[in-house]
Design a protein around this motif. Structure first.
Motif: not given
Ligand SMILES: Cc1cc2nc3c(=O)[nH]c(=O)nc-3n(C[C@H](O)[C@H](O)[C@H](O)COP(=O)(O)OP(=O)(O)OC[C@H]3O[C@@H](n4cnc5c(N)ncnc54)[C@H](O)[C@@H]3O)c2cc1C
Length: 819
Positions: A252-263
């Motif tokens: 299962e893939l890690a929870v992904l956060r693209e902070s610079d795109q705010s999601y």
């Protein structure tokens, strides 16, 4: 239903149930939880269940860590699975400032023991094969990432049920379909709650009512600064690419956060959940949740989410092949600074808040843990100031909270610069000379609703911060303000100070029992006094001046107004021998400091100001210019010859203009908060809230000279005596960091010995402009506190050598102060 309980918890979301569980765990089993609908009926049922360990706050970080550890053990303890998927959590960075933020966070993580890795783009790809690393054109290039292997996501309802089982198995009671509709105080001081299932009387009440916090607060006469904001996530259908990857053996893939795109993006049944934090999300229910809302959701607003959906599709192209199954749009409780309200309410006894949670699934465990500790033991086990409900004051009007909460929501993913000052709902509270300071180039920050000048842009320089983790555009100008004060004379507007007047025949002995130092006995004397917790930690710092017989003037930090005022008020003796008045708003304060401060004041004050007539650490009530009843205190927080003028607020303009007219020939000028920070570090002056907290005793803080064990009983005395016998666990140090070119310590960095073992943490830091040294303050194990000792500090991921300096490296003999 019982008619009497030791404690009633109102609200059966994950936070209320966790509070009940922890109270029961601590032996308070005569505890009842009342829920108006069924458990999880508030925000809990529709939460996405993410458990991010990432948090820039030392306190919140500890709460989240506790939660994650607890949730891992709960299934074994309760027999209830909580569907905790420990997938890890990957936060992407696409610019240097973002990497700096992660590196700054790593310092905090290190000091609280949260495991993490800072990784490069290739490792991101290895962990997350479906991600695009970016080309720098359409899709920003990933420059690195922060990886938390220990967190992931959980099923919020299952978690709540596990906590419920744990609470009930210990004897706590839960009543559903039971709404608290009215509250009154019984003559014996207990709480009488009216519900649709009958009445119940309780010694303590905890409010954990999520989106209902404002209307619950109103029942108790409180204006609770929590108003929900809309928050949405999109649930996607199955993704063929994800399915293929998983069926091919991919984990299962890690929870992904693209902070610079705010999601954020996480797996959900071979599809995805995408949760943006978008601009334009409105605050809801500012006047309370309407009856019809119940378990409903708002209509989804895809339009608002589209920019983030498109960004996510660029980063994870296969997302474009999935259909949207659903949009969940629910109310999420917010507070103006985004942190929850955990701790005592103000102005009343035995009322506790566990409200305002925007990451409530993550924080439920930790908030229940510390709140139960606080209720049962009388004090929390860790420094809780960052979440204490009394960090807010009466300035939190409805509009203020609405504007700030909307701002905080859309800024969840912005880079949390240490010098960031957000713009909304400002200016609100201003010192009378605010406009004058603005005309002088002031760049303001906000604390406790007050506008405070951080620095002054000289003519020709833009009055605007460029926020950074490193030295920035204001560095040189702050230096000039500090140096002017060391060489000539400077003025600092400290009107926001919290000010209390304590009078009456019992005033002296009452104050004496609250603080570790001796309260001044002679009229005109000033003493620095610390109120301690029962564990001996530092709760508050007061500068106490004896103005007249049975009359004391008590000054403390501006941000501690409600926190201190509430404590003082609640500690008053019942015999009426002491009168307490909060006079914060009726007195202003200017600091006039520097070698020429005496020359400036001499033009405005008739009384002599020489050392014999007006020694250091004394005060006089006098006239200054045309102003009467000015408390002139010969103290300051910058370590210079100087006075604080505490004046009736109506004289603010007159005194300001008079000081500048009198000081023109001496090169007088304003100094801001950042110059004060630089100056106080050079003197090793400890700041309440960062260097002085309940986590450390005055002995650890090196404040032995402000403790009088021989004077009679005071709160915290026994704990100090015990500590003296056992030996202090930490020592406060001032240190110089070597080889710094652009990133000074700022606080919360880990400190290491030369072998790389963590030996303590920094609590503050900056550049000392007089000493021309990068300076830090902090706590280390005692064996590393010797002057001249070599230690190391990690600043933004780089190890630096540091040397322990003498306390007060600038002017250790205090010659300037006594000049
Ligand atoms: C779309 C969405 C996604 C989210 N995702 C996450 C996430 O991934 N991770 C995370 O950590 N957080 C997440 N959150 C936030 C999380 O849902 C909340 O922080 C959390 O559920 C708050 O729990 P609570 O117990 O404080 O409040 P609630 O769950 O709202 O519970 C409060 C309870 O009090 C009851 N109540 C109110 N008034 C009374 C009364 N007078 N008498 C009796 N009972 C009363 C209500 O009925 C309600 O059940 C999300 C929120 C939303 C909206």
């Amino acid at each position: 239903m019982k008619t009497h309980a030791r404690v009633v918890v109102i609200g059966g979301g994950v936070v209320g149930v966790s509070t009940l569980y922890h109270l029961a765990l601590k032996g308070w089993t005569d505890a009842v939880l009342l829920e108006r609908a069924e458990l999880t009926a508030g925000s809990t049922w529709h939460a996405a269940g993410l458990l991010p360990l990432f948090n820039m706050s030392y306190t919140v970080g500890q709460l989240h860590k506790y939660s994650v550890d607890l949730y891992k053990r709960l299934p074994a303890e309760t027999g209830q699975d909580v569907s905790f998927h420990v997938t890890g959590n990957l936060r992407l960075a696409t610019c240097r400032d973002r990497m700096d933020e992660y590196q700054k966070y790593c310092g905090t993580a290190n000091t609280i023991g949260v495991p993490f890795q800072v990784i490069g783009p290739q490792q991101v790809r290895d962990l997350w094969p479906l991600v695009e690393l970016g080309d720098g054109a359409g899709t920003p290039k990933i420059v690195g990432a922060l990886y938390h292997p220990d967190d992931g996501h959980i099923a919020p309802a299952d978690l709540t049920m596990a906590l419920r089982k744990g609470a009930r198995s210990r004897g706590a009671e839960i009543q559903e379909q039971c709404e608290v509709t009215a509250v009154k105080r019984t003559p014996s001081g207990e709480w009488h709650l009216t519900t649709n299932k009958g009445d119940i009387v309780a010694e303590h009440v905890v409010c954990a009512t999520g989106n209902y916090a404002r209307q619950t607060g109103r029942m108790f006469g409180l204006n609770v600064p929590s108003i929900p904001v809309e928050h949405q996530y999109i649930v996607y259908d199955e993704s063929p690419e994800l399915k293929a990857y998983r069926q091919g053996g991919g984990r299962e893939l890690a929870v992904l956060r693209e902070s610079d795109q705010s999601y954020y993006l996480r797996e959900e049944r071979m599809g995805w959940i995408l949760g943006p934090y978008e601009a334009g999300a409105p605050a809801r229910f500012a006047d309370g949740v309407p009856d019809w809302f119940g378990k409903s959701l708002f209509e989804g607003d895809l339009e608002r989410l589209l920019p983030h959906v498109e960004a996510a599709q660029r980063r994870v192209p296969s997302l474009a092949n999935c259909g949207i199954k659903d949009i969940v749009n629910g109310p999420i409780a917010y507070t103006p600074d985004g942190s929850p309200l955990i701790g005592p309410a103000w102005g009343v006894r035995n009322l506790w808040l566990n409200e305002g949670h925007s990451f409530g699934i993550t924080a439920a465990g930790g908030s229940g843990w510390q709140l139960a500790e606080w209720i049962v033991e009388g004090e929390p086990g860790i420094d809780m100031m960052a979440v204490d409900p009394r960090r807010y004051g009466p300035y939190t009007s409805k509009r203020y909270v609405v504007q700030k909460n909307e701002e905080t929501y859309r800024n969840v993913f912005v880079i949390h610069f240490p010098d960031e000052e957000r713009a909304d709902a400002r200016p609100a509270k201003t010192s009378p000379v605010y406009d004058k300071l603005a005309r002088m180039g002031a760049v303001f920050g906000q604390r406790y609703g007050w506008e405070r000048a951080n620095w002054f842009a000289p003519p020709g320089v833009q009055a605007k911060d460029q926020w950074s983790f490193r030295r920035s555009n204001y560095f040189e100008h702050v230096g000039n303000e500090a140096l002017r004060l060391r060489k000539h004379v400077g003025v600092i507007d400290l009107t926001p100070f919290t000010k209390h007047e304590v009078t009456g025949p019992g005033a002296e002995s009452w104050l004496d029992g609250l603080v570790a130092n001796k309260v001044p006995a002679k009229i005109g004397r000033i003493a620095l006094c610390h109120a301690l917790t029962r564990r001996g930690g530092i709760r508050s710092e007061f500068t106490i001046t004896k103005i007249a017989d049975q009359h004391f003037y008590v000054v403390s930090a501006g941000a501690a107004e409600r926190y201190d005022s509430d404590y003082l008020q609640q500690s008053l003796p019942a015999d009426g021998s002491v009168t307490l008045r909060n006079i914060t708003m009726s007195r202003g304060c200017f600091v006039v400091a520097g070698p020429r401060s005496r020359d400036v004041l001499a033009k405005l004050v008739d009384a002599p100001l020489d050392n014999a007539a007006f020694p250091w650490l004394t005060s006089q009530v006098t006239e200054v210019g045309l102003a009467t009843d000015v408390y002139l205190l010969r103290v300051n927080f910058v370590g210079a010859l100087g006075w604080e003028l505490h004046f009736p607020i109506e004289y603010a303009h007159h005194l300001f203009d008079s000081l500048f007219a009198a000081g023109a020939e001496f090169n007088i000028g304003m100094a801001g908060m950042r110059a004060m920070e630089s100056l106080r570090l050079e003197k090793s002056y400890r700041m309440w809230g960062s260097d002085l907290t309940p986590d450390y005793s005055p002995y650890e803080a090196g404040l032995d000279r402000f403790v009088r064990l021989g004077k009679g009983p005071f709160i915290g005395k026994e704990a100090l005596e015990k500590q003296l016998k056992a030996g202090v666990p930490h020592r406060f140090i001032t240190f110089e960091v070597h080889g710094v070119t652009d990133a000074d310590p700022l606080g919360n960095e880990p400190l290491f010995d030369r072998k790389g073992n963590i030996i303590g943490r920094a609590t503050a830091g900056y550049f000392g402009h007089t000493l021309r040294k990068s300076l830090g303050l902090g706590y280390v194990k005692p064996e590393f506190a010797a002057v001249g000792g070599d230690i190391e500090i990690e600043i933004l991921g780089e190890r630096k050598r540091a040397t322990v300096l003498v306390d007060s490296p600038y002017d250790p003999e205090n010659a300037d102060l006594r000049a």
